[in-house]
Write an enzyme that holds these catalytic residues in place. Structure first.
Site, PDB file in Angstrom:
ATOM      1  N   ARG A 122       0.806  -1.227   0.000  1.00 25.83           N
ATOM      2  CA  ARG A 122       0.000   0.000   0.000  1.00 25.83           C
ATOM      3  C   ARG A 122       0.841   1.279   0.000  1.00 25.83           C
ATOM      4  O   ARG A 122       0.428   2.318   0.510  1.00 25.83           O
ATOM      5  CB  ARG A 122      -0.952   0.027   1.194  1.00 25.83           C
ATOM      6  N   LYS A 144       2.069  11.502 -10.672  1.00 23.99           N
ATOM      7  CA  LYS A 144       1.208  10.657 -11.501  1.00 23.99           C
ATOM      8  C   LYS A 144       1.997   9.408 -11.879  1.00 23.99           C
ATOM      9  O   LYS A 144       3.100   9.505 -12.414  1.00 23.99           O
ATOM     10  CB  LYS A 144       0.806  11.392 -12.776  1.00 23.99           C
ATOM     11  N   GLU A 186       7.558  19.068 -24.406  1.00 23.43           N
ATOM     12  CA  GLU A 186       7.009  19.434 -23.094  1.00 23.43           C
ATOM     13  C   GLU A 186       7.570  20.786 -22.633  1.00 23.43           C
ATOM     14  O   GLU A 186       6.874  21.579 -22.003  1.00 23.43           O
ATOM     15  CB  GLU A 186       7.313  18.361 -22.040  1.00 23.43           C
ATOM     16  N   LYS A 230       6.336  23.020 -13.647  1.00 23.02           N
ATOM     17  CA  LYS A 230       5.593  21.826 -13.246  1.00 23.02           C
ATOM     18  C   LYS A 230       5.333  21.835 -11.737  1.00 23.02           C
ATOM     19  O   LYS A 230       4.219  21.543 -11.282  1.00 23.02           O
ATOM     20  CB  LYS A 230       6.377  20.566 -13.643  1.00 23.02           C
ATOM     21  N   GLU A 240      -5.292  17.128  -9.714  1.00 22.52           N
ATOM     22  CA  GLU A 240      -5.952  17.499 -10.963  1.00 22.52           C
ATOM     23  C   GLU A 240      -7.433  17.804 -10.780  1.00 22.52           C
ATOM     24  O   GLU A 240      -8.288  17.291 -11.500  1.00 22.52           O
ATOM     25  CB  GLU A 240      -5.759  16.407 -12.026  1.00 22.52           C
ATOM     26  N   ARG A 244      -4.358  21.847 -12.707  1.00 25.97           N
ATOM     27  CA  ARG A 244      -3.365  20.903 -13.242  1.00 25.97           C
ATOM     28  C   ARG A 244      -3.702  20.444 -14.654  1.00 25.97           C
ATOM     29  O   ARG A 244      -2.812  20.035 -15.411  1.00 25.97           O
ATOM     30  CB  ARG A 244      -3.218  19.690 -12.306  1.00 25.97           C
ATOM     31  N   ASN A 248      -2.132  19.353 -19.609  1.00 29.06           N
ATOM     32  CA  ASN A 248      -2.565  18.507 -20.718  1.00 29.06           C
ATOM     33  C   ASN A 248      -2.645  19.261 -22.040  1.00 29.06           C
ATOM     34  O   ASN A 248      -3.150  18.728 -23.028  1.00 29.06           O
ATOM     35  CB  ASN A 248      -3.919  17.873 -20.401  1.00 29.06           C
ATOM     36  N   HIS A 251      -2.140  17.509 -25.252  1.00 31.92           N
ATOM     37  CA  HIS A 251      -2.221  16.073 -24.957  1.00 31.92           C
ATOM     38  C   HIS A 251      -3.544  15.442 -25.359  1.00 31.92           C
ATOM     39  O   HIS A 251      -3.619  14.229 -25.516  1.00 31.92           O
ATOM     40  CB  HIS A 251      -1.983  15.824 -23.469  1.00 31.92           C
ATOM     41  N   HIS A 255      -2.718  12.305 -27.234  1.00 30.14           N
ATOM     42  CA  HIS A 255      -2.967  10.926 -26.804  1.00 30.14           C
ATOM     43  C   HIS A 255      -3.679  10.119 -27.873  1.00 30.14           C
ATOM     44  O   HIS A 255      -3.369   8.947 -28.096  1.00 30.14           O
ATOM     45  CB  HIS A 255      -3.796  10.916 -25.518  1.00 30.14           C
ATOM     46  N   HIS A 268       5.608  10.082 -27.653  1.00 25.37           N
ATOM     47  CA  HIS A 268       4.763  10.949 -26.836  1.00 25.37           C
ATOM     48  C   HIS A 268       4.971  12.427 -27.165  1.00 25.37           C
ATOM     49  O   HIS A 268       4.023  13.167 -27.425  1.00 25.37           O
ATOM     50  CB  HIS A 268       5.055  10.684 -25.353  1.00 25.37           C
TER      51      HIS A 268
HETATM   52  N1  LIG Z   1       3.717  10.636 -14.992  1.00 24.79           N
HETATM   53  C1  LIG Z   1       3.599  11.723 -15.701  1.00 24.79           C
HETATM   54  O1  LIG Z   1       3.230  12.770 -15.180  1.00 24.79           O
HETATM   55  C2  LIG Z   1       3.940  11.670 -17.165  1.00 24.79           C
HETATM   56  C3  LIG Z   1       4.069  12.850 -17.898  1.00 24.79           C
HETATM   57  C4  LIG Z   1       4.449  12.752 -19.203  1.00 24.79           C
HETATM   58  C5  LIG Z   1       4.701  11.534 -19.798  1.00 24.79           C
HETATM   59  N2  LIG Z   1       4.558  10.404 -19.062  1.00 24.79           N
HETATM   60  C6  LIG Z   1       4.853   9.100 -19.653  1.00 24.79           C
HETATM   61  O2  LIG Z   1       6.218   9.036 -19.972  1.00 24.79           O
HETATM   62  C7  LIG Z   1       6.403   8.083 -21.018  1.00 24.79           C
HETATM   63  C8  LIG Z   1       7.353   8.617 -22.032  1.00 24.79           C
HETATM   64  O3  LIG Z   1       8.608   8.830 -21.378  1.00 24.79           O
HETATM   65  P1  LIG Z   1       9.939   9.054 -22.199  1.00 24.79           P
HETATM   66  O4  LIG Z   1       9.674   9.980 -23.288  1.00 24.79           O
HETATM   67  O5  LIG Z   1      10.991   9.393 -21.213  1.00 24.79           O
HETATM   68  O6  LIG Z   1      10.193   7.650 -22.897  1.00 24.79           O
HETATM   69  P2  LIG Z   1      10.948   6.336 -22.455  1.00 24.79           P
HETATM   70  O7  LIG Z   1      10.924   6.174 -20.987  1.00 24.79           O
HETATM   71  O8  LIG Z   1      10.386   5.222 -23.242  1.00 24.79           O
HETATM   72  O9  LIG Z   1      12.448   6.588 -22.916  1.00 24.79           O
HETATM   73  C9  LIG Z   1      12.698   6.760 -24.274  1.00 24.79           C
HETATM   74  C10 LIG Z   1      13.863   5.905 -24.765  1.00 24.79           C
HETATM   75  O10 LIG Z   1      15.084   6.481 -24.365  1.00 24.79           O
HETATM   76  C11 LIG Z   1      15.937   5.513 -23.779  1.00 24.79           C
HETATM   77  N3  LIG Z   1      16.742   6.256 -22.785  1.00 24.79           N
HETATM   78  C12 LIG Z   1      16.287   6.849 -21.678  1.00 24.79           C
HETATM   79  N4  LIG Z   1      17.269   7.565 -21.104  1.00 24.79           N
HETATM   80  C13 LIG Z   1      18.370   7.401 -21.858  1.00 24.79           C
HETATM   81  C14 LIG Z   1      19.693   7.926 -21.776  1.00 24.79           C
HETATM   82  N5  LIG Z   1      20.048   8.807 -20.826  1.00 24.79           N
HETATM   83  N6  LIG Z   1      20.584   7.539 -22.706  1.00 24.79           N
HETATM   84  C15 LIG Z   1      20.189   6.686 -23.693  1.00 24.79           C
HETATM   85  N7  LIG Z   1      18.961   6.197 -23.843  1.00 24.79           N
HETATM   86  C16 LIG Z   1      18.059   6.566 -22.925  1.00 24.79           C
HETATM   87  C17 LIG Z   1      15.020   4.502 -23.232  1.00 24.79           C
HETATM   88  O11 LIG Z   1      15.610   3.247 -23.158  1.00 24.79           O
HETATM   89  C18 LIG Z   1      13.860   4.498 -24.220  1.00 24.79           C
HETATM   90  O12 LIG Z   1      14.143   3.620 -25.274  1.00 24.79           O
HETATM   91  C19 LIG Z   1       5.021   7.784 -21.548  1.00 24.79           C
HETATM   92  O13 LIG Z   1       4.658   6.492 -21.123  1.00 24.79           O
HETATM   93  C20 LIG Z   1       4.136   8.817 -20.912  1.00 24.79           C
HETATM   94  O14 LIG Z   1       2.829   8.339 -20.667  1.00 24.79           O
HETATM   95  C21 LIG Z   1       4.193  10.466 -17.773  1.00 24.79           C
HETATM   96 ZN   LIG Z   2       3.329  14.719 -21.845  1.00 23.04          ZN
END
Ligand SMILES: NC(=O)c1ccc[n+]([C@@H]2O[C@H](COP(=O)([O-])OP(=O)(O)OC[C@H]3O[C@@H](n4cnc5c(N)ncnc54)[C@H](O)[C@@H]3O)[C@@H](O)[C@H]2O)c1
Ligand SMILES: [Zn+2]
Ligand SMILES: NC(=O)c1ccc[n+]([C@@H]2O[C@H](COP(=O)([O-])OP(=O)(O)OC[C@H]3O[C@@H](n4cnc5c(N)ncnc54)[C@H](O)[C@@H]3O)[C@@H](O)[C@H]2O)c1
Ligand SMILES: [Zn+2]
Lengths: 363, 363
Positions: A122, A144, A186, A230, A240, A244, A248, A251, A255, A268
């Site tokens: 939990r 999130k 972003e 942020k 949210e 907040r 989006n 987005h 999405h 993304h």
């Molecule tokens: N929680 C939130 O508030 C929030 C906000 C925005 C996006 N997201 C989520 O984030 C995700 C996208 O994240 P992302 O864009 O970081 O993608 P990701 O985590 O898939 O990373 C992208 C790629 O880069 C590689 N990588 C990462 N760091 C590296 C580094 N330093 N050197 C070499 N390679 C590296 C990874 O292996 C991956 O293949 C989505 O699932 C989205 O829904 C969440």
């Molecule tokens: Zn985003």
């Protein structure tokens, strides 16, 4: 050299530390947080190869008992199966309530690790160590967490704030160019919705599409001002309930585009870029925003090497339909975040489908 | 006729309403809560057969759009597979953030529905409509939700408070006797840890082991005083930072016994009864509690038709080992809740294994 940004929340506040080469200080940094001895480092094979040893060595030399787990890379593994693997490893290593999961990776690793930490016993501690630009300025902050349902992104999740976020900008050096640009989407978003000064500083830079062509001071500005934006928004509305939602921006359509292209063709950030272009145009069509400002936005998106058009073959009616599935839907009406000037947005609940359709056809 | 007990929490308060025949008022009751129009009623086939129609009819006539889901009955289905089914149905019915899941059932249905609601769209509403005595006085109140991991009970979960708890004591009439007794274990627990007056009133009753032999006024007292005890404790410590741990009286060994008997031979309440007997004796051996009081406790447990001995064939060393896996373990040390007088307990962090072993051997 270290910038500290505070995320102030009613129940639990924490800091974002931005400092070059801080990954080597992870163990010391976590010691200061007074967490339990057991740590589970979660990452993926690529990131692990680059930074796993450094992170684990630092934790071990600070006296932590370290286990690690490498999940397959990619958005399509952001699902309950991966979470179950984390649960199994948490059990094997007998993580306790005082234990910590460290998310060493991009948003995918961050979201999954956060969700596993939210739901194991939990709720145990999570520390975010983002390695993509997107994760640094966005996903690692604000609590999130979640995974995808086979039929929709981020439908399963929880709010679970990290105990801390540690950003080492050095790790961006190995980040693929396309991923860097995705994070810039972003950053541009923060410029449009919150921080006109950040927007202007990016406008003033000759290059924006590759890390090595951008001045280190601008990278530093980008990281601190984006994290601050942020933190500001999340601090005003953790769950949210209202404000907040402005995060989006871009987005809603983003999405839909991601989901319709199977989370592969378009990433993304690229989807968000396309979504911002669409939202900007909708704002103009509704008479809320100046044509000139939308052009400034689109120019910045282009300078960052991001798409401003829908990818070929995406069915516009399918987008309209997908919007109905979005979490932000209230009583069937699609909500849009729309700019009114650079640095300011408004929330509109009742954008007519015909306008969305017309704008998408024009892209 | 209606008793209202308030659960006062920093972020979200809610009420527990106890009223005979209130199931027929569910729709009206939920209208007063001002929730969204979409409702998903979650239950199991047995409970659904008895009460499903009544609940759904009431909701529909109050204008709700009602979907329903019947999950297989039993603790062994309290797992992530069942949660995935709930997610699928939530998606099919396009539940929104304002939508509500209604848990119509015992603790198993309540815990699963609560967890699905906690994690669908990062948290939607849940209303608890408990149908077992245990769920009425315990599991429906306080926001602990979750499912089992194949290797441990309740390891996966979240805190997620219900919007409301609606108790209709009439539904206890169809509850199997063994289940009724299991609930009495938790009621006796409240007597020992919190409410000496409740304890005395139960002592004064000739019968305690079957609903139909207990005076309606005593049933009413049992429900209101037990809910009040739980609400008091949870109100003082929502997230189990300290005080709330006292609710685990009898549960430390109880969980081990449940798990070692495969969640079948011994049910939750029976295991808690055994655990209370063990904890009582440990308290006596440590010089914390009077022999006389432990005998009063054990007599009440027996009058309620509950076991006071370990079931045959349970390996005592396996119990000792299982205690190490318990969530309440801090740095390897097992924590016990031990009575010091009827109505008062203390928390002991360092009970020596030899004492636990000796007490279990004596049972
Ligand atoms: N929680 C939130 O508030 C929030 C906000 C925005 C996006 N997201 C989520 O984030 C995700 C996208 O994240 P992302 O864009 O970081 O993608 P990701 O985590 O898939 O990373 C992208 C790629 O880069 C590689 N990588 C990462 N760091 C590296 C580094 N330093 N050197 C070499 N390679 C590296 C990874 O292996 C991956 O293949 C989505 O699932 C989205 O829904 C969440
Ligand atoms: Zn985003
Ligand atoms: N969340 C919490 O704080 C908390 C606290 C205590 C226990 N629990 C959990 O509760 C669960 C046990 O709950 P339970 O004892 O209610 O068991 P249960 O939910 O399995 O119900 C027991 C049986 O009674 C049947 N039943 C329920 N209501 C009935 C009725 N009115 N008429 C006829 N049959 C009926 C059910 O079909 C089931 O077979 C465990 O999983 C335990 O971990 C949770
Ligand atoms: Zn219990």
């Amino acid at each position: 050299m270290t910038s500290i940004i505070n995320v102030n929340l009613p129940q639990q506040s924490y800091e974002i530390a931005i400092a070059p080469s801080s990954l080597e200080q992870l163990g010391q940094y976590m010691t200061d947080l007074q967490l339990g001895k057991k740590v589970l480092v979660v990452s993926n094979p690529t990131i692990f190869k680059h930074y796993g040893e450094k992170a684990i060595a630092s934790l071990k030399s600070a006296g932590f008992e370290v286990a690690s787990c490498s999940l397959p890379a990619g958005e399509r593994y952001k699902n309950l199966n991966s979470i179950q693997k984390l649960y199994d490893i948490a059990l094997e290593n007998r993580l306790e309530r005082s234990s910590t999961m460290v998310a060493l990776g991009g948003g995918v690793i961050g979201d999954m690790t956060g969700f596993a930490a939210a739901t194991w016993l939990r709720g145990i501690n999570v520390v975010q160590v983002p390695t993509t630009l997107l994760a640094m300025v966005d996903s690692s902050i604000g609590g999130k967490t979640g995974v995808n349902h086979p039929h929709g992104k981020n439908l399963i999740g929880a709010f679970h704030q990290p105990r801390s976020v540690l950003i080492d900008p050095e790790v961006l050096k190995t980040l693929p160019m396309r991923e860097f640009r995705a994070g810039m989407a972003e950053v541009i978003k923060y410029g449009v919705i919150w921080d006109a000064e950040l927007f202007s500083q990016m406008e003033a830079s000759k290059n924006l599409n590759q890390l090595r062509y951008i001045k280190p001071e601008l990278i530093s500005t980008i990281l601190t001002r984006s994290c601050q934006a942020k933190a500001d928004v999340v601090g005003k509305d953790e769950k949210e309930a209202g404000l907040r939602a402005i995060l989006n921006y871009g987005h809603t359509i983003g999405h839909a585009v991601e989901s319709l292209t199977g989370y592969r063709l378009v990433n993304h950030g690229e989807a968000v870029a396309i979504g911002m272009v669409a939202a900007g145009q909708i704002a103009v069509d509704l008479g809320l925003w100046q044509q000139e400002d939308t052009e400034r936005q689109n120019a910045l998106i282009q300078k960052a090497g991001l798409p401003t058009k829908l990818p070929d073959g995406v069915d516009i009616e399918a987008i309209i339909e997908a919007l109905q599935l979005d979490k932000k839907v209230k009583a069937g009406k699609v909500r849009f975040i729309l700019p009114t000037q650079i640095g300011v947005v408004t929330i509109k609940d009742d954008v007519p489908s015909e306008i969305i359709r017309k704008v998408l056809r024009g892209m």
